[in-house]
Structure formats: C-alpha cells, structure tokens
Design a protein around this motif. Structure first.
Motif, PDB file in Angstrom:
ATOM      1  N   THR A  15       0.837  -1.207   0.000  1.00  0.00           N
ATOM      2  CA  THR A  15       0.000   0.000   0.000  1.00  0.00           C
ATOM      3  C   THR A  15       0.866   1.250   0.000  1.00  0.00           C
ATOM      4  OG1 THR A  15      -1.729  -1.169   1.229  1.00  0.00           O
ATOM      5  CG2 THR A  15      -1.810   1.234   1.235  1.00  0.00           C
ATOM      6  N   TYR A  16       1.904   1.226   0.827  1.00  0.00           N
ATOM      7  CA  TYR A  16       2.811   2.374   0.895  1.00  0.00           C
ATOM      8  C   TYR A  16       3.514   2.599  -0.434  1.00  0.00           C
ATOM      9  CZ  TYR A  16       7.028   5.020   1.912  1.00  0.00           C
ATOM     10  OH  TYR A  16       8.040   5.937   1.874  1.00  0.00           O
ATOM     11  N   GLU A  17       4.010   1.516  -1.035  1.00  0.00           N
ATOM     12  CA  GLU A  17       4.729   1.629  -2.296  1.00  0.00           C
ATOM     13  C   GLU A  17       3.826   2.168  -3.400  1.00  0.00           C
ATOM     14  OE1 GLU A  17       7.721   1.959  -4.669  1.00  0.00           O
ATOM     15  OE2 GLU A  17       8.000   1.234  -2.628  1.00  0.00           O
ATOM     16  N   ALA A  18       2.607   1.648  -3.453  1.00  0.00           N
ATOM     17  CA  ALA A  18       1.673   2.074  -4.489  1.00  0.00           C
ATOM     18  C   ALA A  18       1.234   3.516  -4.295  1.00  0.00           C
ATOM     19  CB  ALA A  18       0.453   1.152  -4.491  1.00  0.00           C
ATOM     20  N   ALA A  19       1.043   3.921  -3.036  1.00  0.00           N
ATOM     21  CA  ALA A  19       0.511   5.253  -2.763  1.00  0.00           C
ATOM     22  C   ALA A  19       1.579   6.336  -2.688  1.00  0.00           C
ATOM     23  CB  ALA A  19      -0.273   5.230  -1.449  1.00  0.00           C
ATOM     24  N   SER A  20       2.764   5.994  -2.149  1.00  0.00           N
ATOM     25  CA  SER A  20       3.752   7.038  -1.867  1.00  0.00           C
ATOM     26  C   SER A  20       5.167   6.763  -2.358  1.00  0.00           C
ATOM     27  CB  SER A  20       3.801   7.293  -0.346  1.00  0.00           C
ATOM     28  OG  SER A  20       2.549   7.677   0.153  1.00  0.00           O
ATOM     29  N   GLY A  21       5.603   5.506  -2.314  1.00  0.00           N
ATOM     30  CA  GLY A  21       7.012   5.195  -2.579  1.00  0.00           C
ATOM     31  C   GLY A  21       7.532   5.755  -3.889  1.00  0.00           C
ATOM     32  N   GLY A  22       6.839   5.453  -4.984  1.00  0.00           N
ATOM     33  CA  GLY A  22       7.293   5.927  -6.291  1.00  0.00           C
ATOM     34  C   GLY A  22       7.268   7.436  -6.387  1.00  0.00           C
ATOM     35  N   ALA A  23       6.244   8.061  -5.822  1.00  0.00           N
ATOM     36  CA  ALA A  23       6.140   9.524  -5.861  1.00  0.00           C
ATOM     37  C   ALA A  23       7.271  10.172  -5.083  1.00  0.00           C
ATOM     38  CB  ALA A  23       4.792   9.964  -5.289  1.00  0.00           C
ATOM     39  N   ILE A  24       7.608   9.601  -3.937  1.00  0.00           N
ATOM     40  CA  ILE A  24       8.700  10.154  -3.121  1.00  0.00           C
ATOM     41  C   ILE A  24      10.019  10.110  -3.885  1.00  0.00           C
ATOM     42  CG2 ILE A  24      10.108   9.749  -1.058  1.00  0.00           C
ATOM     43  CD1 ILE A  24       7.508   8.798   0.316  1.00  0.00           C
ATOM     44  N   ARG A  25      10.320   8.970  -4.495  1.00  0.00           N
ATOM     45  CA  ARG A  25      11.584   8.855  -5.236  1.00  0.00           C
ATOM     46  C   ARG A  25      11.614   9.803  -6.435  1.00  0.00           C
ATOM     47  NH1 ARG A  25      10.667   3.517  -3.569  1.00  0.00           N
ATOM     48  NH2 ARG A  25       9.502   3.026  -5.471  1.00  0.00           N
ATOM     49  N   HIS A  26      10.485   9.927  -7.108  1.00  0.00           N
ATOM     50  CA  HIS A  26      10.406  10.830  -8.265  1.00  0.00           C
ATOM     51  C   HIS A  26      10.651  12.280  -7.841  1.00  0.00           C
ATOM     52  CE1 HIS A  26       9.156  12.565 -12.050  1.00  0.00           C
ATOM     53  NE2 HIS A  26       8.199  13.252 -11.443  1.00  0.00           N
ATOM     54  N   LEU A  27      10.006  12.697  -6.774  1.00  0.00           N
ATOM     55  CA  LEU A  27      10.170  14.072  -6.294  1.00  0.00           C
ATOM     56  C   LEU A  27      11.599  14.314  -5.795  1.00  0.00           C
ATOM     57  CD1 LEU A  27       6.768  14.522  -4.424  1.00  0.00           C
ATOM     58  CD2 LEU A  27       7.458  15.614  -6.579  1.00  0.00           C
ATOM     59  N   ALA A  28      12.179  13.301  -5.156  1.00  0.00           N
ATOM     60  CA  ALA A  28      13.572  13.435  -4.707  1.00  0.00           C
ATOM     61  C   ALA A  28      14.502  13.620  -5.902  1.00  0.00           C
ATOM     62  CB  ALA A  28      13.980  12.208  -3.896  1.00  0.00           C
ATOM     63  N   ASP A  29      14.245  12.890  -6.989  1.00  0.00           N
ATOM     64  CA  ASP A  29      15.050  13.033  -8.201  1.00  0.00           C
ATOM     65  C   ASP A  29      14.910  14.422  -8.812  1.00  0.00           C
ATOM     66  OD1 ASP A  29      16.048  10.475  -8.064  1.00  0.00           O
ATOM     67  OD2 ASP A  29      14.541   9.609  -9.409  1.00  0.00           O
ATOM     68  N   LEU A  30      13.755  15.043  -8.606  1.00  0.00           N
ATOM     69  CA  LEU A  30      13.512  16.390  -9.140  1.00  0.00           C
ATOM     70  C   LEU A  30      14.144  17.474  -8.261  1.00  0.00           C
ATOM     71  CD1 LEU A  30       9.779  16.150 -10.306  1.00  0.00           C
ATOM     72  CD2 LEU A  30      11.846  16.054 -11.722  1.00  0.00           C
ATOM     73  N   GLY A  31      14.695  17.073  -7.118  1.00  0.00           N
ATOM     74  CA  GLY A  31      15.368  18.038  -6.257  1.00  0.00           C
ATOM     75  C   GLY A  31      14.553  18.532  -5.081  1.00  0.00           C
ATOM     76  N   TYR A  32      13.380  17.956  -4.844  1.00  0.00           N
ATOM     77  CA  TYR A  32      12.562  18.381  -3.709  1.00  0.00           C
ATOM     78  C   TYR A  32      13.221  17.957  -2.396  1.00  0.00           C
ATOM     79  CZ  TYR A  32       8.521  19.580  -6.660  1.00  0.00           C
ATOM     80  OH  TYR A  32       7.681  20.155  -7.573  1.00  0.00           O
ATOM     81  N   THR A  33      13.108  18.786  -1.378  1.00  0.00           N
ATOM     82  CA  THR A  33      13.567  18.407  -0.045  1.00  0.00           C
ATOM     83  C   THR A  33      12.530  17.487   0.590  1.00  0.00           C
ATOM     84  OG1 THR A  33      12.455  20.254   1.073  1.00  0.00           O
ATOM     85  CG2 THR A  33      14.675  20.667   0.190  1.00  0.00           C
ATOM     86  N   VAL A  34      12.904  16.836   1.689  1.00  0.00           N
ATOM     87  CA  VAL A  34      11.957  15.959   2.383  1.00  0.00           C
ATOM     88  C   VAL A  34      10.739  16.760   2.843  1.00  0.00           C
ATOM     89  CG1 VAL A  34      11.618  14.544   4.458  1.00  0.00           C
ATOM     90  CG2 VAL A  34      13.693  14.279   3.081  1.00  0.00           C
ATOM     91  N   LYS A  35      10.964  17.966   3.322  1.00  0.00           N
ATOM     92  CA  LYS A  35       9.859  18.825   3.765  1.00  0.00           C
ATOM     93  C   LYS A  35       8.905  19.114   2.609  1.00  0.00           C
ATOM     94  CE  LYS A  35       8.949  23.410   5.729  1.00  0.00           C
ATOM     95  NZ  LYS A  35       9.577  24.673   6.203  1.00  0.00           N
ATOM     96  N   GLN A  36       9.455  19.444   1.445  1.00  0.00           N
ATOM     97  CA  GLN A  36       8.620  19.728   0.277  1.00  0.00           C
ATOM     98  C   GLN A  36       7.869  18.488  -0.190  1.00  0.00           C
ATOM     99  OE1 GLN A  36      11.838  21.283  -2.132  1.00  0.00           O
ATOM    100  NE2 GLN A  36      11.060  23.380  -1.966  1.00  0.00           N
TER     101      GLN A  36
END
Length: 219
Positions: A15-36
């Motif tokens: 559930t976590y991977e489907a809902a958030s995991g991929g989005a988190i990694r994608h945003l991190a690759d775009l340069g977003y901070t953890v807070k963002q």
C-alpha cells in the motif's frame, strides 16, 4: 500469528509503495527536499518514512555513498519494477539495475585547497565539476559529517546550518544522516552548501573529482 503478521506487513508495504514510494523517489530526483515532498504527497505518510525512503533511494542511485569514493567498493544499484498479474493487479518488485554500484579503485592525487591561489571555493568547485565531469556532477563527491554533528553535540548541526539559506537548511536537516562520515554527490546544490559553510568557517572535509583523480582537502 506470525503468518498473519507477515501478510499484514506485506500489505502495508504494498500500500505504501503504491501510494507514496514511487512519488517520493520521483520528487527526490527532481530536487525536492523531504519537507517539500511531505507537503506535496496526497496520501498521508509519516515524515520519518519519507526520510527513510529518500535516503535509501539516494544510496541505491549513488547520490550518497557509504564508502569513500574510488576505493573499489559500493552498493549495487536497484530499481523498482511495476508488474501486473493475470487479473491486472499491480505489484512492485525490487531488482538490481544494469548499473554497477562498484567503482574501480582510484589512486588519488591529494592537494589542499588554497584560498589565496584557488580563489573562492564556490567558483573553484563549479569549475572543477564542470571540467572534470564534462558537466556531469556525478563524477564528484564531497564528504559529509552532518550525522556526526548530531551525535557529538545536540544542537551543533543547527549552529552550522545557520550559515545556509532556508532551502539549503531544509535539504540538509531533512535527510536522516547516518552517524558516520558519508559522501554526497557534488551537484550544484551541494556546491552551494559546502561553499556557504566554508565561508562561515563551518565546514572542513574532502572533495573527490573522480575523472581527474584529484582529492581536494578543505580545512
């Protein structure tokens, strides 16, 4: 009972991977901070879990190294593959990528940064990264002791980060630095962070320019 717990954890991870995991990694690759990233997610996700996911992603993609660059060691890179079963149900599988996490050993040419002759550190780092990596900062790394600051003295990290702007502080404070020296890719953001800390006498460490085999000691 153990079997039920196993399936419960597996379902939670899926559930976590489907809902958030991929989005988190994608945003991190775009340069977003953890807070963002936390502010951007539509699915409620614990802050600590976002930190852990970003950190693991950085280790897997070699943004962060646990071993000194050029020592011939490294962690195998990994990617997540979405798969579908006969009923169209999606799942994620972690697989090793074609990229080898290990680097050939480098015989470093050591030198100390000399402000008198080398000029401003920010300009020097940019020039070296652009030239040595032909515009690819993945060929350069910088040592980071932020996790050691937390262990040595509570509040010491906050004192050091006072030299940074808000975005730079959010980036550093958002990562769950391990209590040891690690090595971060010397991209444009880290160049600015290290230069700002150095100018405020809040950084000493080592930069590694892999293509030119230069090891720059900053005191």
């Amino acid at each position: 009972m153990a079997k039920q717990e196993y399936f419960k954890n597996a379902l939670s991870n899926f559930t976590y991977e489907a809902a958030s995991g991929g989005a988190i990694r994608h945003l991190a690759d775009l340069g977003y901070t953890v807070k963002q990233i936390a502010e951007k997610l539509s699915f409620p996700t614990p802050y600590e879990r976002i930190q852990k996911t970003v950190w693991e992603h950085f280790l897997n993609t070699h943004v962060v190294l646990e071993e000194e660059p050029g020592n011939g060691a490294g962690r195998e890179a990994a990617v997540y593959v979405r798969e579908y079963d006969a009923y169209g149900r999606a799942s994620f599988r972690r697989v090793a990528s074609a990229m080898d996490g290990k680097q050939a050993a480098v015989c470093w040419k050591e030198r100390k940064f000399d402000k008198e002759n080398d000029g401003r550190l920010a300009v020097y780092l940019k020039r070296q990264c652009d030239w040595a990596g032909k515009g690819k900062s993945a060929s350069a790394y910088v040592s980071c002791d932020f996790g050691l600051d937390v262990r040595r003295e509570k509040g010491k990290l906050s004192e050091r980060l006072a030299a940074l702007d808000e975005g730079q502080r959010d980036y550093i404070s958002g990562l769950p630095w391990e209590e040891k020296r690690v090595y971060h890719r010397l991209d444009a953001r880290m160049q600015g962070i290290i230069a700002a800390l150095y100018e405020n006498k809040a950084y000493h460490g080592v930069c590694y320019f892999i293509e030119t085999e230069e090891k720059l000691i900053i005191e």
